[in-house]
Design a protein around this motif. Structure first.
Motif, PDB file in Angstrom:
ATOM      1  N   SER A 116      -3.434  -8.556  -2.892  1.00 56.44           N
ATOM      2  CA  SER A 116      -3.398  -7.691  -1.699  1.00 56.44           C
ATOM      3  C   SER A 116      -4.477  -6.390  -2.033  1.00 56.44           C
ATOM      4  O   SER A 116      -4.708  -6.113  -3.233  1.00 56.44           O
ATOM      5  CB  SER A 116      -1.938  -6.781  -1.600  1.00 56.44           C
ATOM      6  N   ALA A 117      -5.116  -5.959  -1.005  1.00 53.73           N
ATOM      7  CA  ALA A 117      -6.003  -4.833  -1.134  1.00 53.73           C
ATOM      8  C   ALA A 117      -5.839  -3.754  -0.098  1.00 53.73           C
ATOM      9  O   ALA A 117      -5.371  -4.222   0.914  1.00 53.73           O
ATOM     10  CB  ALA A 117      -7.260  -5.423  -1.239  1.00 53.73           C
ATOM     11  N   THR A 118      -6.025  -2.561  -0.427  1.00 54.29           N
ATOM     12  CA  THR A 118      -6.082  -1.475   0.686  1.00 54.29           C
ATOM     13  C   THR A 118      -7.472  -0.629   0.902  1.00 54.29           C
ATOM     14  O   THR A 118      -8.085  -0.508  -0.205  1.00 54.29           O
ATOM     15  CB  THR A 118      -4.968  -0.480   0.255  1.00 54.29           C
ATOM     16  N   LEU A 119      -7.824  -0.699   1.842  1.00 51.08           N
ATOM     17  CA  LEU A 119      -9.098  -0.115   2.307  1.00 51.08           C
ATOM     18  C   LEU A 119      -8.700   1.212   2.795  1.00 51.08           C
ATOM     19  O   LEU A 119      -8.199   1.503   3.742  1.00 51.08           O
ATOM     20  CB  LEU A 119     -10.006  -0.860   3.383  1.00 51.08           C
ATOM     21  N   VAL A 120      -9.259   2.467   2.037  1.00 48.52           N
ATOM     22  CA  VAL A 120      -9.151   3.887   2.357  1.00 48.52           C
ATOM     23  C   VAL A 120     -10.215   4.356   2.414  1.00 48.52           C
ATOM     24  O   VAL A 120     -11.241   4.742   1.409  1.00 48.52           O
ATOM     25  CB  VAL A 120      -8.151   4.239   1.267  1.00 48.52           C
TER      26      VAL A 120
END
Length: 89
Positions: free
Chosen positions: A43-47
């Motif tokens: 999983s990855a989060t783009l902020v």
């Protein structure tokens, strides 16, 4: 592929290369350290402009631990006195 360098307490800085199909390869050392294997989903989060990758904990990773016997003779005995003054016995 990419370059890695240690940046003090900031952790490890990675420079990765994107191939012509938009893929990024994680260096083997990183995959081994995180327990990432072929076909694992990550999983990855783009902020904003920061992409944070969060692999699930691997069952192959071992928890770092030490029993009292492992550190008892290596811990400074005056740590309490340095923090709290003389200790009564």
């Amino acid at each position: 592929m990419g370059k890695t360098s240690l940046d003090g307490d900031q952790g490890e800085e990675l420079t990765l290369t994107v191939d012509d199909r938009g893929r990024v390869t994680l260096p083997k050392e990183v995959r081994d350290q995180l327990g990432i294997e072929s076909n694992d989903e990550i999983s990855a989060t783009l902020v904003g402009s920061i992409l944070e990758v969060n692999p699930k904990p691997s069952t192959k990773l071992k928890t770092a631990r030490a029993d009292r016997d492992d550190w008892e003779n290596t811990t400074p005995t005056d740590a309490g006195e340095a923090l709290f003054g003389p200790m009564e016995q």
